[in-house]
Design an enzyme around this catalytic site. Structure first.
Site, mmCIF file in Angstrom:
data_model
loop_
_atom_site.group_PDB
_atom_site.id
_atom_site.type_symbol
_atom_site.label_atom_id
_atom_site.label_comp_id
_atom_site.label_asym_id
_atom_site.label_seq_id
_atom_site.Cartn_x
_atom_site.Cartn_y
_atom_site.Cartn_z
ATOM 1 N N TYR A 168 1.707 5.098 -2.569
ATOM 2 C CA TYR A 168 2.012 6.485 -2.181
ATOM 3 C C TYR A 168 3.405 6.879 -2.639
ATOM 4 O O TYR A 168 3.669 8.065 -2.881
ATOM 5 C CB TYR A 168 1.808 6.693 -0.678
ATOM 6 C CG TYR A 168 0.341 6.834 -0.399
ATOM 7 C CD1 TYR A 168 -0.275 8.065 -0.551
ATOM 8 C CD2 TYR A 168 -0.444 5.734 -0.088
ATOM 9 C CE1 TYR A 168 -1.636 8.197 -0.389
ATOM 10 C CE2 TYR A 168 -1.799 5.851 0.082
ATOM 11 C CZ TYR A 168 -2.400 7.085 -0.067
ATOM 12 O OH TYR A 168 -3.745 7.208 0.072
ATOM 13 N N HIS A 209 0.804 -1.222 0.000
ATOM 14 C CA HIS A 209 0.000 0.000 0.000
ATOM 15 C C HIS A 209 0.838 1.274 0.000
ATOM 16 O O HIS A 209 0.622 2.148 -0.839
ATOM 17 C CB HIS A 209 -1.046 0.015 1.112
ATOM 18 C CG HIS A 209 -2.031 1.125 0.864
ATOM 19 N ND1 HIS A 209 -2.950 1.089 -0.149
ATOM 20 C CD2 HIS A 209 -2.170 2.333 1.435
ATOM 21 C CE1 HIS A 209 -3.623 2.223 -0.189
ATOM 22 N NE2 HIS A 209 -3.170 2.999 0.756
ATOM 23 N N HIS A 266 -9.601 0.781 -10.955
ATOM 24 C CA HIS A 266 -9.218 1.750 -9.918
ATOM 25 C C HIS A 266 -7.745 2.137 -10.040
ATOM 26 O O HIS A 266 -7.401 3.305 -10.067
ATOM 27 C CB HIS A 266 -9.507 1.182 -8.523
ATOM 28 C CG HIS A 266 -8.905 1.981 -7.420
ATOM 29 N ND1 HIS A 266 -9.377 3.233 -7.075
ATOM 30 C CD2 HIS A 266 -7.852 1.748 -6.600
ATOM 31 C CE1 HIS A 266 -8.646 3.723 -6.078
ATOM 32 N NE2 HIS A 266 -7.705 2.840 -5.779
ATOM 33 N N PHE A 267 -6.851 1.132 -10.140
ATOM 34 C CA PHE A 267 -5.459 1.571 -10.164
ATOM 35 C C PHE A 267 -5.006 2.062 -11.535
ATOM 36 O O PHE A 267 -3.958 2.669 -11.650
ATOM 37 C CB PHE A 267 -4.491 0.578 -9.504
ATOM 38 C CG PHE A 267 -4.418 -0.794 -10.089
ATOM 39 C CD1 PHE A 267 -3.770 -1.023 -11.280
ATOM 40 C CD2 PHE A 267 -4.963 -1.870 -9.394
ATOM 41 C CE1 PHE A 267 -3.676 -2.296 -11.802
ATOM 42 C CE2 PHE A 267 -4.876 -3.154 -9.918
ATOM 43 C CZ PHE A 267 -4.229 -3.362 -11.130
ATOM 44 N N HIS A 268 -5.843 1.839 -12.566
ATOM 45 C CA HIS A 268 -5.503 2.489 -13.825
ATOM 46 C C HIS A 268 -5.925 3.954 -13.845
ATOM 47 O O HIS A 268 -5.411 4.720 -14.668
ATOM 48 C CB HIS A 268 -6.079 1.718 -15.015
ATOM 49 C CG HIS A 268 -5.222 0.549 -15.399
ATOM 50 N ND1 HIS A 268 -5.274 -0.658 -14.746
ATOM 51 C CD2 HIS A 268 -4.232 0.418 -16.331
ATOM 52 C CE1 HIS A 268 -4.372 -1.488 -15.271
ATOM 53 N NE2 HIS A 268 -3.730 -0.853 -16.221
ATOM 54 N N ARG A 303 -10.590 -9.891 -12.301
ATOM 55 C CA ARG A 303 -9.327 -9.384 -12.820
ATOM 56 C C ARG A 303 -8.402 -10.578 -13.073
ATOM 57 O O ARG A 303 -8.724 -11.702 -12.696
ATOM 58 C CB ARG A 303 -8.708 -8.405 -11.821
ATOM 59 C CG ARG A 303 -8.310 -9.058 -10.523
ATOM 60 C CD ARG A 303 -7.813 -8.066 -9.475
ATOM 61 N NE ARG A 303 -6.475 -7.549 -9.785
ATOM 62 C CZ ARG A 303 -5.678 -6.992 -8.863
ATOM 63 N NH1 ARG A 303 -6.051 -6.888 -7.609
ATOM 64 N NH2 ARG A 303 -4.501 -6.530 -9.201
ATOM 65 N N ARG A 304 -7.254 -10.341 -13.692
ATOM 66 C CA ARG A 304 -6.197 -11.344 -13.834
ATOM 67 C C ARG A 304 -6.699 -12.651 -14.433
ATOM 68 O O ARG A 304 -6.359 -13.729 -13.958
ATOM 69 C CB ARG A 304 -5.595 -11.658 -12.463
ATOM 70 C CG ARG A 304 -5.071 -10.444 -11.764
ATOM 71 C CD ARG A 304 -4.438 -10.762 -10.446
ATOM 72 N NE ARG A 304 -3.297 -9.892 -10.251
ATOM 73 C CZ ARG A 304 -2.504 -9.941 -9.204
ATOM 74 N NH1 ARG A 304 -2.695 -10.809 -8.264
ATOM 75 N NH2 ARG A 304 -1.485 -9.124 -9.093
#
Lengths: 157, 543
Positions: free
Chosen positions: B221, B217, B368-370, B433-434
């Protein structure tokens, strides 16, 4: 340190929202009727002796009450045992799962049934199927090159 | 102008980063084409290898090299050139990171490490894959030494002055990185490497996952904070405005150190073996990150408004029109900021127990992370590149390249919007996903996913075109653009504060609080995971 008045207001609004969100999540997880906490079973077993360990020595659907079932499932690359299950509409199912090899996911598409199976641990959750239909159980964690073949069916009649 | 030796140091990091972007981006498009069943890969290259390479090259390699290239340039710009032993340390770091990258990528392409970039045990890669990852991390320690020791000697030579904001932020980012990597270094050296060599027979899976997410996580950041450095320090100058508040900017970075580490369990909410109470404790700490995020949003819009009003804007929102929309150096990070609004909301959804139940491990999370790393962060990095590459190479960003740059940014924005929207929506109905193919033999529950998969491939195609254009423009800016001096924008403060609250630069206090929070959040559950562990797992190679 000087903080602009509007920024204080902005941060205060953020802080109140934060507390409101956390309270909601917390009450739902710990104090609500349905007990909507995250699946966090603490039961352990030997991942290489799953077939000899209760309740996984007898995988399958077991009726335990009026409209209430226990579904014991073993996950492995690339399948679920059992891989076809039928239950009547309105049944409450207590899922108990584990894996005999790598990490797998246990998801029933279109429902909130979703949890991880990690070796050495049992995971569990409960769900009531209010609607008839053919549900798709799938593995949602990469478990090898045949991962996309890993699925099962649950029919609610 | 950054001196030639330090400029070269940064440029080598950018060359590597952009090469990783090109290859990783190409693999990304392949994935969308395979998932939407428009393409079958050759037999000796499987989908999950491509997926592993995409994750490693973009999430680990592109980001890390770009971030260090950027931080070196800014630190040298604000504190003076590197002493030669520090520059040497930085080069050693570069070489180690490069060796690690080549090792890891080679093993992935040889199909000896098809474990995805999260390398969850008990899938077991070749030991040299883990050693490659260790090289990358050890390399970053040399890099961190160069920057932190430069900062310390600057402070010794400038007693009583506050440190340059950019360098302070770089140091804060590295403090976060150094604490965060303890988790993954422990897992890789004490668990994965001995186990993959066969020196230990089994691995404690739950512990390895917990150590991974202790790192995983704050890793996000580590990607985000350099983008924030550009927002706080360079964007105000680009728009002709001022930095809203120097001390609040520093405070926000310090709060990110505190609230980004003791929160890894929110990635493990659906896992057995960790009690609900500890999961909730970490969810509370996760949500606390909202405070520095809102401070950042406020600071950005405050500096936009100040800039607009200084240019004569009137009315409540008149300043918005005065922003330099046709300047790619502003347009790119601004769109990145806009993406962060839904991305932040999505993050809150993912960290909430009950809503996570719906989206966990569905392609919603990929969406989300894209829009976080793949839009907010990378658009900001694109924006930085348009001025930093010519700055380092003694060239200028011409109007022509600026205009082509805007097309590149718009192409990326549209592509990412289409792809991530399709990911979010189909994830809500369970699309995992994946997963190579998601038709599940025509099962009715999966019937709606196919058209979303096609949409993702359309988005992915636009994204790859955007990368091609970007690489072309970067080559132009590095080697062919007119010679000259492109500005390294460093903003000035709105109200000059010569004196900072002393506490803000007292690292011992902040590191102590960070460690205290980590101990509170992790001690008991980790002891449980070790002492009360089930029998461990042997390794599996299911590829």
């Amino acid at each position: 340190m000087h903080i602009h008045k509007l920024e204080k207001v902005w941060i205060a609004i953020g802080f109140v929202t934060l507390v409101a969100f956390l309270t909601t999540v917390g009450i739902q997880a710990f104090a609500s009727d349905g007990h909507h906490g995250a699946p966090s079973d603490l039961t352990k077993l030997d991942p290489e002796k799953v077939h000899e360990t209760e309740p996984f020595d007898d995988p399958g659907l077991h009726k335990i009450g009026e409209n209430e079932y226990e579904l014991v499932m073993i996950l492995e690359s690339y399948g679920f045992t059992p891989h076809e299950v039928r239950i009547p509409e309105g049944s409450t199912v207590h899922f108990q799962i584990t894996t005999i090899d790598v990490v797998h996911g246990f998801e029933i598409a279109g429902t909130t049934v979703n949890m991880m199976a990690t070796p050495g641990h049992v995971n569990s959750m409960t769900y009531t199927f209010e609607e008839k239909g053919n549900y798709l159980i799938l593995c949602n964690e990469f478990c090898g090159t045949g991962h996309h073949f890993m699925s099962a069916e649950l029919e609610v009649y | 102008m950054v001196n030639a030796l330090d400029a070269r140091l940064s440029m080598y990091h950018f060359y590597t980063a952009f090469a990783a972007l090109l290859i990783g981006g190409f693999f990304g498009l392949l994935q969308t084409l395979v998932r939407s069943e428009q393409l079958t890969l050759p037999v000796d290259l499987n989908y999950y290898q491509v997926l592993t390479a995409h994750g490693v090259l973009l999430a680990l390699v592109f980001t890390t090299f770009f971030i260090f290239g950027f931080m070196y340039a800014g630190v040298v710009k604000t504190t003076g050139e590197f002493a030669s032993h520090r520059r040497k340390a930085a080069w050693i770091g570069f070489v180690l990171m490069l060796i690690g990258t080549i090792m890891a990528t080679t093993l992935i392409l040889m199909n000896k490490a098809t474990v995805l970039y999260t390398f969850y045990a008990p899938l077991q890669a070749s030991p040299f894959f883990y050693i490659g990852l260790a090289f990358i991390i050890i390399g970053t320690y040399f890099a961190a030494y160069a920057i932190i020791s430069q900062y310390r000697s600057w402070r010794k030579e400038h007693k009583g002055e506050k440190s340059p904001l950019f360098t302070f932020m770089a140091v804060a980012t590295l403090v976060l990185w150094l604490i965060a990597t303890i988790g993954v270094v422990t897992a890789v050296t004490l668990q994965y490497i001995p186990w993959s060599f066969g020196w230990t027979e089994t691995i404690n899976v739950a512990l390895s996952r917990t150590l991974f997410w202790f790192f995983g996580h704050p890793l996000v950041y580590f990607w985000l904070l350099p983008a924030y450095m550009a927002w706080y320090v360079t964007v105000p100058k680009i728009i002709g405005g001022k930095i809203f508040s120097d001390s609040l900017a520093r405070l926000a970075f310090l709060l990110f150190i505190l609230f980004s580490i003791p929160v890894g369990f929110h990635h493990q909410l659906l896992e057995p073996g960790i009690s609900e109470v500890w999961k909730y404790v970490q969810v509370v700490l996760t949500f606390a990150v909202i405070i520095p995020s809102l401070m950042t949003a406020f600071a950005m819009f405050a500096s936009f408004e100040i800039a607009g009003r200084e240019k004569g804007a009137t009315g409540l929102l008149g300043w918005f029109k005065k922003l330099p929309w046709s300047d790619v150096r502003f347009l790119a990070p601004f769109i990145g900021m806009a993406f962060f609004i839904p991305a932040g909301a999505g993050g809150i959804i993912n960290a909430s127990h009950q809503m996570n139940q719906v989206v966990h491990n569905t392609i919603w999370v990929t969406g989300h992370f894209h829009i976080t790393i793949g839009a907010t962060v990378i658009l900001t990095f694109f924006g930085i590149s348009y001025w930093l590459i010519p700055h380092l190479k003694g060239r200028v960003l011409t109007k022509h390249i600026n205009n082509l740059g805007k097309y590149q940014i718009v192409l990326w924005t549209v592509g990412m919007f289409i792809m991530s929207a399709a990911m979010h929506f189909s994830g809500l109905s369970g699309n995992p996903r994946r997963t190579q193919i998601t038709s599940y033999n025509g099962h009715e529950a999966a019937a709606s996913w196919g058209s979303y998969e096609v949409a993702m491939s359309v988005g992915g195609t636009l994204l790859l075109f955007s990368i091609f254009l970007f690489i072309g423009l970067m080559i132009n800016l590095a080697f062919w653009a007119p010679k000259g001096s492109e500005e390294f924008p460093i903003g000035e403060e709105f109200e000059d504060t010569h004196q900072l609250p002393k506490l803000l630069e007292n690292w011992k206090v902040w590191i102590a609080i960070a460690i205290l929070l980590i101990l509170i959040a992790y001690t008991i559950p980790v002891i449980d995971l070790i002492q009360d562990a089930p029998p461990g797992s042997p390794g599996y190679q299911f590829w």
